[in-house]
Design a protein around this motif. Structure first.
Motif, PDB file in Angstrom:
ATOM      1  N   LYS A 204      -5.151  -1.153  10.721  1.00 22.51           N
ATOM      2  CA  LYS A 204      -4.817  -2.420  11.351  1.00 22.51           C
ATOM      3  C   LYS A 204      -5.309  -3.579  10.492  1.00 22.51           C
ATOM      4  O   LYS A 204      -4.626  -4.560  10.260  1.00 22.51           O
ATOM      5  N   ARG A 205      -6.533  -3.410  10.019  1.00 21.82           N
ATOM      6  CA  ARG A 205      -7.192  -4.426   9.213  1.00 21.82           C
ATOM      7  C   ARG A 205      -6.415  -4.703   7.934  1.00 21.82           C
ATOM      8  O   ARG A 205      -6.173  -5.853   7.576  1.00 21.82           O
ATOM      9  N   GLU A 206      -5.998  -3.608   7.304  1.00 24.12           N
ATOM     10  CA  GLU A 206      -5.238  -3.750   6.068  1.00 24.12           C
ATOM     11  C   GLU A 206      -3.949  -4.532   6.321  1.00 24.12           C
ATOM     12  O   GLU A 206      -3.577  -5.410   5.549  1.00 24.12           O
ATOM     13  N   ILE A 207      -3.296  -4.191   7.444  1.00 21.33           N
ATOM     14  CA  ILE A 207      -2.043  -4.884   7.766  1.00 21.33           C
ATOM     15  C   ILE A 207      -2.306  -6.360   8.028  1.00 21.33           C
ATOM     16  O   ILE A 207      -1.569  -7.231   7.560  1.00 21.33           O
ATOM     17  N   SER A 208      -3.394  -6.661   8.755  1.00 18.49           N
ATOM     18  CA  SER A 208      -3.651  -8.077   9.058  1.00 18.49           C
ATOM     19  C   SER A 208      -3.990  -8.836   7.773  1.00 18.49           C
ATOM     20  O   SER A 208      -3.592  -9.990   7.611  1.00 18.49           O
ATOM     21  N   ILE A 209      -4.681  -8.177   6.846  1.00 25.19           N
ATOM     22  CA  ILE A 209      -4.977  -8.844   5.575  1.00 25.19           C
ATOM     23  C   ILE A 209      -3.692  -9.068   4.784  1.00 25.19           C
ATOM     24  O   ILE A 209      -3.482 -10.128   4.195  1.00 25.19           O
ATOM     25  N   MET A 210      -2.799  -8.068   4.813  1.00 31.76           N
ATOM     26  CA  MET A 210      -1.521  -8.240   4.114  1.00 31.76           C
ATOM     27  C   MET A 210      -0.780  -9.452   4.658  1.00 31.76           C
ATOM     28  O   MET A 210      -0.219 -10.247   3.907  1.00 31.76           O
ATOM     29  N   ARG A 211      -0.794  -9.592   5.976  1.00 30.11           N
ATOM     30  CA  ARG A 211      -0.121 -10.752   6.569  1.00 30.11           C
ATOM     31  C   ARG A 211      -0.785 -12.047   6.151  1.00 30.11           C
ATOM     32  O   ARG A 211      -0.119 -13.045   5.901  1.00 30.11           O
TER      33      ARG A 211
END
Lengths: 301, 232
Positions: A204-211
């Motif tokens: 989840k964290r990785e996705i939020s950072i990507m965003r």
């Protein structure tokens, strides 16, 4: 160029992430493996059942008895009329005159031979017959009724009652096995979606950072989807091995049939390769659906 | 020219609490602004609305020419590419090296390998971490991790740098180091900088524009402001 570069990056990231999150990947892969094994078994079973019923259905024959006083021309018209019925297999209309039948019966047994030896053409109580195969077994009784209406046809027989019941039973067996395969595939998709959701939840964290750093939804989704497809493919390896080595072994052990030579198994070649391809495709598609639906949740703000 | 414009902005959360009441604010391009206020003053909400983590309930927000309040979910990335964002908790990817963490921001926008390499090394040079490119985040100190985060925020040369409590987890000495890096970026590149903080020491020392929020309202906007007790 840019699209290609990003696609390349997606594929590289997908591979990396399978190994970096190895334990979770293993969980997904084994979940996919187990369900695909069950799917493989049911595919093999359902194909064999439908193969067997089709073979039996192909052997179903309608016998049409012609009245004794029919002239040769009338017999010819009957043949023409039979050809007009769509459910009748055009290539398999076989005519036998009563003389031919008599000779065949004489050959078959000594008793018949003794009794029939002195029948001449006029005494012969047998009838001229047509033997017909149908295209659709389930419509056999309807076809029989159509034939009965033809002039100079005295009797139509196809083993009524017994055959009708058998066909009805086959049809329902087919429906049940197809339903089972479909249900299993749906269950697989559901299971895989949940397992992949677990792996994605941990990222989840990785996705939020990507965003945060300005990745578009497409850029975020693609590596996960590629990863899901890759997991699906990896998960289908063991089921495919089981099919490729297991089915021929089973086939040899059973000598190619179940219980009686009437019930033939499908020959392993090329059947196992078709099934393997199906399993691989199901694995890939299911992995893809699973990961794309799981990642969608995290793409909303 | 104003790079950020807020007009009659109101933010009410779903649970009924109102974080911002009718806020009007313009921030000029190239400026360095502190946003201060006690907890519950709405400063974090304001920041979140600027990078469209939250949508305003009412009013208009324009950031770098984009109407943020009306920005669709799937278009948020267009805004984020104009911004560099730094958080109190760094938000680095633990399984990737310093280089990969910074390069990440270049890769997701589709930059070439060479371009990425040049820009990443340049950004790491600015924050003074060129010798740690192959380290992993957990091998670095807090200050160093925050510098990696800053490098990631500035690597694609954004128009604005938004920092949400960038020194919240650091000791005073390291905090000043971080602020000096941010100030340098503001001076050298003309990047507009917004820093949300409650670190008195830093605000008083740097003498920049200070915007004070209190209970969701703007109470003070000074060009060379300090952190007065009465403001909080």
């Amino acid at each position: 160029m840019k699209i290609l570069r990003m696609l390349g990056r997606s594929i590289r990231d997908a591979f990396k992430s399978v190994f970096r999150n190895f334990s979770l990947s293993l969980a997904s892969i084994s979940c996919i493996t187990i369900t695909l094994i069950i799917v493989a078994i049911s595919i093999i079973a359902s194909y064999n059942v439908s193969n067997f019923t089709e073979e039996i259905e192909k052997d179903l024959t309608i016998v049409v008895f012609v009245e004794n006083d029919a002239t040769e021309e009338q017999i010819e018209t009957i043949k023409e009329r039979l050809k007009d019925i769509s459910n009748i297999n055009q290539k398999e209309i076989k005519y036998e005159s009563k003389k031919q039948i008599k000779e065949e019966m004489q050959k078959e047994s000594d008793i018949f031979n003794a009794v029939m030896a002195d029948w001449d053409e006029k005494d012969n109580p047998l009838k001229d017959t047509f033997q017909i195969k149908v295209n659709k077994a389930e419509e056999i009784s309807k076809t029989a009724k159509q034939i009965e209406k033809i002039e100079k046809v005295s009797l139509v027989r196809y083993g009524e009652g017994m055959v009708d019941k058998l066909i009805a039973a086959f049809e329902s067996i087919k429906k049940v096995t197809y339903g089972a395969v479909l249900a299993l595939i749906l269950v697989t998709i559901f299971l895989i979606i949940n397992t992949i959701k677990l792996t994605i939840y941990s990222r989840k964290r990785e996705i939020s950072i990507m965003r945060l750093v300005g990745a578009s939804n497409f850029t975020i989704k693609t590596p996960f989807i590629v990863e899901g497809m890759f997991l699906g493919l990896l998960g289908s390896i063991i089921p495919i091995l089981i099919v490729i080595f297991g089915y021929p072994a089973l086939y040899d052990k059973m000598n190619g049939y179940v219980f009686t030579p009437l019930v033939n198994l499908i020959h392993p070649n090329p059947f196992i390769y078709t099934v393997s391809l199906m399993i691989a495709i199901i694995g890939i598609i299911v992995g893809m659906i699973g990961s794309s639906s799981a990642v969608r949740k995290y793409l909303k703000v | 020219m104003d790079i950020i414009r807020l007009k009659n902005v109101k933010k009410q959360y779903k649970n009924g609490t109102t974080a911002i009441y009718d806020l009007n604010l313009n921030i000029e391009k190239g400026s360095f602004v502190f946003i201060i206020g006690g907890s519950g003053s709405g400063k974090s909400t304001l920041m979140k609305m600027l990078y469209r983590e939250e949508k305003p309930t009412k009013g208009q927000i324009v950031v770098g020419g984009l109407n943020v309040a009306k920005l669709r979910n799937s278009k948020v990335y267009k805004l984020r590419r104009k911004l560099g964002i730094v958080f109190q908790d760094y938000r680095l990817l633990p399984k990737q090296t310093v280089y990969e963490n910074v390069a990440f921001a270049m890769e997701v926008i589709g930059a070439t390998k060479q371009e990425t390499r040049i820009r990443v090394l340049k950004a790491l040079e600015i924050v003074g971490l060129k010798n740690k490119v192959h380290s992993y985040p957990d091998q670095l100190s807090g200050g160093e991790q925050q510098r990696v985060a800053i490098a990631r925020a500035i690597v694609n040369n954004p128009k604005m740098l938004l920092c949400d409590e960038p020194t919240g987890n650091l000791d005073p000495e390291k905090s000043i180091e971080i602020m000096k890096i941010i100030e340098k970026i503001n001076k050298d590149w003309g990047t507009t900088v917004l820093v949300v903080t409650h670190d008195k020491e830093i605000v008083n020392r740097m003498k920049k524009q200070v915007i004070t929020l209190k209970e969701g309202r703007l109470v003070n906007n000074k060009v060379k402001g300090t952190y007065d007790n009465e403001n909080t």
